[in-house]
Design an enzyme around this catalytic site. Sequence first.
Site, short mmCIF file in Angstrom:
data_model
loop_
_atom_site.label_atom_id
_atom_site.label_comp_id
_atom_site.label_asym_id
_atom_site.label_seq_id
_atom_site.Cartn_x
_atom_site.Cartn_y
_atom_site.Cartn_z
N ARG A 211 1.05 -1.14 -0.19
CA ARG A 211 0.03 0.02 0.09
C ARG A 211 1.27 1.81 -0.27
NH1 ARG A 211 -5.39 -1.77 3.83
NH2 ARG A 211 -5.67 -2.99 2.67
N GLU A 213 1.16 3.90 0.92
CA GLU A 213 0.28 5.10 2.49
C GLU A 213 1.02 6.08 2.11
OE1 GLU A 213 -2.49 3.83 3.87
OE2 GLU A 213 -2.18 1.80 4.32
N ARG A 219 2.09 3.36 12.46
CA ARG A 219 0.93 1.42 12.56
C ARG A 219 0.90 1.17 11.00
NH1 ARG A 219 -4.43 3.60 12.75
NH2 ARG A 219 -4.09 5.79 13.33
N HIS A 220 1.80 2.48 10.16
CA HIS A 220 1.09 1.85 8.93
C HIS A 220 2.40 1.49 7.70
CE1 HIS A 220 -2.47 4.28 9.46
NE2 HIS A 220 -2.63 2.81 8.37
N GLU A 357 -6.73 -0.62 14.90
CA GLU A 357 -7.70 -1.28 14.47
C GLU A 357 -6.84 -2.48 14.16
OE1 GLU A 357 -9.42 0.44 10.45
OE2 GLU A 357 -9.14 -1.55 9.65
N SER A 360 -10.43 -5.69 9.56
CA SER A 360 -11.47 -5.28 8.53
C SER A 360 -12.33 -6.52 8.44
CB SER A 360 -11.25 -3.77 7.62
OG SER A 360 -11.76 -2.80 8.43
N ARG A 408 0.57 -6.11 13.22
CA ARG A 408 -0.44 -5.25 14.03
C ARG A 408 -0.67 -5.81 15.11
NH1 ARG A 408 -4.41 -0.58 11.13
NH2 ARG A 408 -2.88 0.32 9.85
#
Length: 434
Positions: A211, A213, A219-220, A357, A360, A408
């Site tokens: 990704r 980002e 946290r990414h 998080e 999902s 995570r």
Amino acid sequence: MQNRTYTADAEPGDAVTVAGWVHEVRDLGGIAFLILRDKSGKIQVKFEKDEMDEELVETGLGVHRESVISVTGEVKEEPRAPTDVEVVPESIDVLAEADTELPLDPSGKVDAELSTRLDNRTLDLRKEEVKAVFEIRAEILRSVRNAFRELGCTEINTPKIVATGTEGGTELFPITYFGEEAFMNQSPQLFKQLMIGSGLERVFEVGPIFRAEEHNTPRHLNEATSIDFESAFFDHTEAMDACEYVVKAAYEGVAENCQQRLEALGIADDFEVPEGEFPRLTYEEAIERINATGELDEQLVWGDDLPTEGERALGEDVGEHYFITDWPSEIKPFYIKDHDDDEQLSTGFDMMHPRMELVSGGQREHRYEHLVEGFEQQGLDPESFDYYTKMFKYGMPPHAGWGLGGERLVMTMLGLDNIREAVLFPRDRQRLSP
Ligand code: ATP
Ligand code: MG
Ligand code: MG
Ligand code: MG
């Protein structure tokens, strides 16, 4: 190396060859000690200068710290030694000499910046507490795979080079594929769903996601490990049950098999396997509770995504893992199914650790017409997803699933400050090598 003995297995009376790194040399005059470190621990090697071959003593005490050596000798009981035993050497081989100047101190006496550590991971992972993170990470993945097997899943691997993205075009890394534009996949979403209509029915994948980002956060990552689950004939509540089961199994595996590693990290006494059902809050309850904490400058209203400070405030309030369910359809991806009795309400859910998080998921839209409509509403051309949508015309059962961020999970379980600590060679905006 034949007949090598790990230091932890050396028993008094044994004739052994131990091999590893020179952790420390302590010269006290007539007597000197070399501490040898290997995967299993450390052992003391004793030199009595007057009684031993001069060359042997010279080799043993002249070798630089962090060099790799093997020592052949006899194991003796020695209550004053750190592990109650020591090796009296008969011969020493220097297998790989280390420079006197090291970019990082593996004994941990001198602290190093994270960037220095990441540049020198080989040396960094000689530290007990850093090595422990990756041994625990491996145990987490082992436990997770085992839990999936108990749930009757088949492990799959889906392509990482793809023609189209899932979550809109913004977070994709483009690449050139034989002259054509292609992308690194940001999620196995569409491919795992395609397997739901296959004979496999229930699948999982542990694999990389990519990704682009935009922001640098703790946290990414730009390359992360996604733990994905998808099952035919499951609704979102059954998917949540499976999610809870797998996450608890990861904690249980670590509690059972990693006590020493947790001790090395200094968290063995506080380590708790989550117990009881994770609370399930609706999105509406979640924003009400966040607003009630008074932590946000502006009150959240229906339709807002949860800002980072909001997640944190709610996490502190709840104090354990929890789900947020029944999100507004407009802020969940198009492939998530809405509730049958309320089109504004999605079956999407997030599973949260108090800090952030983790997951999902949701029940998926399996009705062809609705799915194609969703693509259009998202501004995506359904035709370029034809390979996916057309399988929904040939018998695609109702299904649900989720994606869990592997790093995570490691990070929150071990209380690491930065997600980069949970990856050997993290990829972020500044870091493409090593
Ligand atoms: P966030 O809101 O934190 O950016 P997301 O909602 O964009 O996450 P999803 O698309 O829902 O992420 O992906 C499923 C899970 O994958 C997330 O819950 C998270 O644990 C993990 N994940 C997503 N993006 C990243 C990333 N860039 N680095 C590490 N893990 C990630
Ligand atoms: Mg995101
Ligand atoms: Mg999110
Ligand atoms: Mg998400």
